[in-house]
Motif scaffolding. Sequence first.
Motif, PDB file in Angstrom:
ATOM      1  N   PHE A   8      10.917  27.711 -12.651  1.00 24.84           N
ATOM      2  CA  PHE A   8      12.200  28.397 -12.717  1.00 24.84           C
ATOM      3  C   PHE A   8      13.111  27.968 -11.571  1.00 24.84           C
ATOM      4  CE2 PHE A   8       9.351  31.474 -14.906  1.00 24.84           C
ATOM      5  CZ  PHE A   8       9.885  31.303 -16.167  1.00 24.84           C
ATOM      6  N   ALA A   9      12.542  27.777 -10.396  1.00 31.70           N
ATOM      7  CA  ALA A   9      13.326  27.338  -9.245  1.00 31.70           C
ATOM      8  C   ALA A   9      13.883  25.929  -9.478  1.00 31.70           C
ATOM      9  CB  ALA A   9      12.473  27.369  -7.981  1.00 31.70           C
ATOM     10  N   LEU A  10      13.076  25.042 -10.047  1.00 28.33           N
ATOM     11  CA  LEU A  10      13.558  23.689 -10.337  1.00 28.33           C
ATOM     12  C   LEU A  10      14.667  23.704 -11.381  1.00 28.33           C
ATOM     13  CD1 LEU A  10      10.258  21.608 -10.320  1.00 28.33           C
ATOM     14  CD2 LEU A  10      12.132  21.516  -8.681  1.00 28.33           C
ATOM     15  N   PHE A  11      14.537  24.558 -12.387  1.00 27.07           N
ATOM     16  CA  PHE A  11      15.574  24.683 -13.402  1.00 27.07           C
ATOM     17  C   PHE A  11      16.884  25.152 -12.765  1.00 27.07           C
ATOM     18  CE2 PHE A  11      17.861  27.311 -16.507  1.00 27.07           C
ATOM     19  CZ  PHE A  11      18.132  26.342 -17.463  1.00 27.07           C
ATOM     20  N   CYS A  12      16.815  26.167 -11.922  1.00 23.92           N
ATOM     21  CA  CYS A  12      18.013  26.683 -11.246  1.00 23.92           C
ATOM     22  C   CYS A  12      18.621  25.626 -10.327  1.00 23.92           C
ATOM     23  CB  CYS A  12      17.675  27.934 -10.451  1.00 23.92           C
ATOM     24  SG  CYS A  12      17.244  29.341 -11.491  1.00 23.92           S
ATOM     25  N   LEU A  13      17.784  24.885  -9.633  1.00 26.69           N
ATOM     26  CA  LEU A  13      18.261  23.824  -8.755  1.00 26.69           C
ATOM     27  C   LEU A  13      18.987  22.754  -9.567  1.00 26.69           C
ATOM     28  CD1 LEU A  13      18.321  22.597  -5.890  1.00 26.69           C
ATOM     29  CD2 LEU A  13      16.181  21.445  -6.469  1.00 26.69           C
ATOM     30  N   PHE A  14      18.438  22.398 -10.729  1.00 28.38           N
ATOM     31  CA  PHE A  14      19.070  21.409 -11.594  1.00 28.38           C
ATOM     32  C   PHE A  14      20.443  21.891 -12.061  1.00 28.38           C
ATOM     33  CE2 PHE A  14      20.011  19.979 -15.920  1.00 28.38           C
ATOM     34  CZ  PHE A  14      20.143  18.610 -15.684  1.00 28.38           C
ATOM     35  N   ILE A  15      20.525  23.133 -12.509  1.00 26.59           N
ATOM     36  CA  ILE A  15      21.798  23.680 -12.979  1.00 26.59           C
ATOM     37  C   ILE A  15      22.817  23.707 -11.842  1.00 26.59           C
ATOM     38  CG2 ILE A  15      22.955  25.771 -13.810  1.00 26.59           C
ATOM     39  CD1 ILE A  15      21.483  24.287 -15.997  1.00 26.59           C
ATOM     40  N   GLU A  16      22.402  24.155 -10.682  1.00 30.31           N
ATOM     41  CA  GLU A  16      23.339  24.254  -9.557  1.00 30.31           C
ATOM     42  C   GLU A  16      23.808  22.865  -9.108  1.00 30.31           C
ATOM     43  OE1 GLU A  16      25.787  26.420  -7.139  1.00 30.31           O
ATOM     44  OE2 GLU A  16      24.495  27.172  -8.727  1.00 30.31           O
ATOM     45  N   CYS A  17      22.896  21.913  -9.032  1.00 28.88           N
ATOM     46  CA  CYS A  17      23.278  20.562  -8.616  1.00 28.88           C
ATOM     47  C   CYS A  17      24.099  19.852  -9.679  1.00 28.88           C
ATOM     48  CB  CYS A  17      22.033  19.749  -8.257  1.00 28.88           C
ATOM     49  SG  CYS A  17      21.283  20.294  -6.708  1.00 28.88           S
ATOM     50  N   SER A  18      23.910  20.217 -10.946  1.00 27.23           N
ATOM     51  CA  SER A  18      24.718  19.606 -12.005  1.00 27.23           C
ATOM     52  C   SER A  18      26.192  19.976 -11.849  1.00 27.23           C
ATOM     53  CB  SER A  18      24.208  20.032 -13.386  1.00 27.23           C
ATOM     54  OG  SER A  18      24.572  21.372 -13.675  1.00 27.23           O
ATOM     55  N   GLN A  19      26.473  21.044 -11.123  1.00 27.28           N
ATOM     56  CA  GLN A  19      27.861  21.440 -10.904  1.00 27.28           C
ATOM     57  C   GLN A  19      28.593  20.488  -9.960  1.00 27.28           C
ATOM     58  OE1 GLN A  19      27.822  25.585  -9.796  1.00 27.28           O
ATOM     59  NE2 GLN A  19      26.595  26.116 -11.580  1.00 27.28           N
ATOM     60  N   LEU A  20      27.847  19.636  -9.278  1.00 24.33           N
ATOM     61  CA  LEU A  20      28.472  18.623  -8.434  1.00 24.33           C
ATOM     62  C   LEU A  20      29.082  17.500  -9.271  1.00 24.33           C
ATOM     63  CD1 LEU A  20      25.725  18.389  -5.679  1.00 24.33           C
ATOM     64  CD2 LEU A  20      27.980  19.429  -5.454  1.00 24.33           C
ATOM     65  N   LEU A  39      26.811  26.487 -17.556  1.00 23.32           N
ATOM     66  CA  LEU A  39      26.877  25.414 -16.568  1.00 23.32           C
ATOM     67  C   LEU A  39      27.461  25.832 -15.224  1.00 23.32           C
ATOM     68  CD1 LEU A  39      28.170  22.600 -18.926  1.00 23.32           C
ATOM     69  CD2 LEU A  39      25.824  22.962 -18.151  1.00 23.32           C
ATOM     70  N   GLY A  40      28.158  26.959 -15.194  1.00 23.38           N
ATOM     71  CA  GLY A  40      28.818  27.371 -13.964  1.00 23.38           C
ATOM     72  C   GLY A  40      30.096  26.587 -13.754  1.00 23.38           C
ATOM     73  N   LYS A  41      30.809  26.944 -12.708  1.00 18.93           N
ATOM     74  CA  LYS A  41      32.098  26.289 -12.463  1.00 18.93           C
ATOM     75  C   LYS A  41      32.090  25.428 -11.212  1.00 18.93           C
ATOM     76  CE  LYS A  41      35.137  29.136 -15.067  1.00 18.93           C
ATOM     77  NZ  LYS A  41      36.341  28.609 -15.615  1.00 18.93           N
ATOM     78  N   GLY A  42      31.289  25.740 -10.237  1.00 13.52           N
ATOM     79  CA  GLY A  42      31.290  24.967  -9.003  1.00 13.52           C
ATOM     80  C   GLY A  42      30.024  25.208  -8.201  1.00 13.52           C
ATOM     81  N   PHE A  43      29.683  24.244  -7.371  1.00 15.15           N
ATOM     82  CA  PHE A  43      28.476  24.317  -6.548  1.00 15.15           C
ATOM     83  C   PHE A  43      28.699  25.250  -5.375  1.00 15.15           C
ATOM     84  CE2 PHE A  43      25.944  22.941  -2.937  1.00 15.15           C
ATOM     85  CZ  PHE A  43      24.679  22.901  -3.494  1.00 15.15           C
ATOM     86  N   LEU A  44      27.772  26.170  -5.191  1.00 12.33           N
ATOM     87  CA  LEU A  44      27.753  27.026  -4.008  1.00 12.33           C
ATOM     88  C   LEU A  44      26.319  27.048  -3.479  1.00 12.33           C
ATOM     89  CD1 LEU A  44      29.850  30.110  -5.202  1.00 12.33           C
ATOM     90  CD2 LEU A  44      30.548  28.354  -3.581  1.00 12.33           C
ATOM     91  N   ALA A  45      26.138  26.617  -2.250  1.00  8.14           N
ATOM     92  CA  ALA A  45      24.795  26.578  -1.673  1.00  8.14           C
ATOM     93  C   ALA A  45      24.170  27.972  -1.602  1.00  8.14           C
ATOM     94  CB  ALA A  45      24.837  25.936  -0.293  1.00  8.14           C
ATOM     95  N   VAL A  46      24.990  28.994  -1.410  1.00  8.20           N
ATOM     96  CA  VAL A  46      24.462  30.360  -1.316  1.00  8.20           C
ATOM     97  C   VAL A  46      23.812  30.774  -2.640  1.00  8.20           C
ATOM     98  CG1 VAL A  46      26.593  31.558  -1.964  1.00  8.20           C
ATOM     99  CG2 VAL A  46      24.960  32.653  -0.427  1.00  8.20           C
ATOM    100  N   ASP A  47      24.239  30.185  -3.756  1.00  8.06           N
ATOM    101  CA  ASP A  47      23.614  30.502  -5.039  1.00  8.06           C
ATOM    102  C   ASP A  47      22.133  30.126  -5.047  1.00  8.06           C
ATOM    103  OD1 ASP A  47      25.886  31.590  -6.099  1.00  8.06           O
ATOM    104  OD2 ASP A  47      26.430  29.832  -7.290  1.00  8.06           O
ATOM    105  N   LEU A  48      21.759  29.077  -4.326  1.00  5.02           N
ATOM    106  CA  LEU A  48      20.348  28.686  -4.261  1.00  5.02           C
ATOM    107  C   LEU A  48      19.523  29.781  -3.585  1.00  5.02           C
ATOM    108  CD1 LEU A  48      20.784  24.924  -3.320  1.00  5.02           C
ATOM    109  CD2 LEU A  48      20.261  25.896  -5.563  1.00  5.02           C
TER     110      LEU A  48
END
Length: 75
Positions: A8-20, A39-48
Motif C-alpha cells: 500500500f505504501a508503494l502504491f501511494c508513493l507511485f501515485i504521489e510521484c506521478s503528480q510530478l 491522480l491528484g493535482k500536485g505533489f506535496l511531500a507532506v502527503d507521504l
Amino acid sequence: MGRSPCRFALFCLFIECSQLYQAGWINDIRATVIGALILGKGFLAVDLVRYAAGIGAAYGLDRFASILGGESKKR
C-alpha cells in the motif's frame, strides 16, 4: 491478514510521484473530477507522511481486531 502495508505504501508513493509528471494529456485528465480524485493535482511531500500515518493506523487497527477476534474464538 495477507495484506502487506508495504504494498500500500508503494502504491501511494507511485501515485504521489506521478503528480510530478505534468504532460498536457494527463493534466487534462486531472482537470476532471474523477481524474483529480484518482491522480491528484500536485505533489506535496507532506502527503507521504499522511499516507504513512494512515497506513500505519489501518495496519494497527487490523492487528488489534485480529487479536480480539482470535481471543473471542478461544472462549
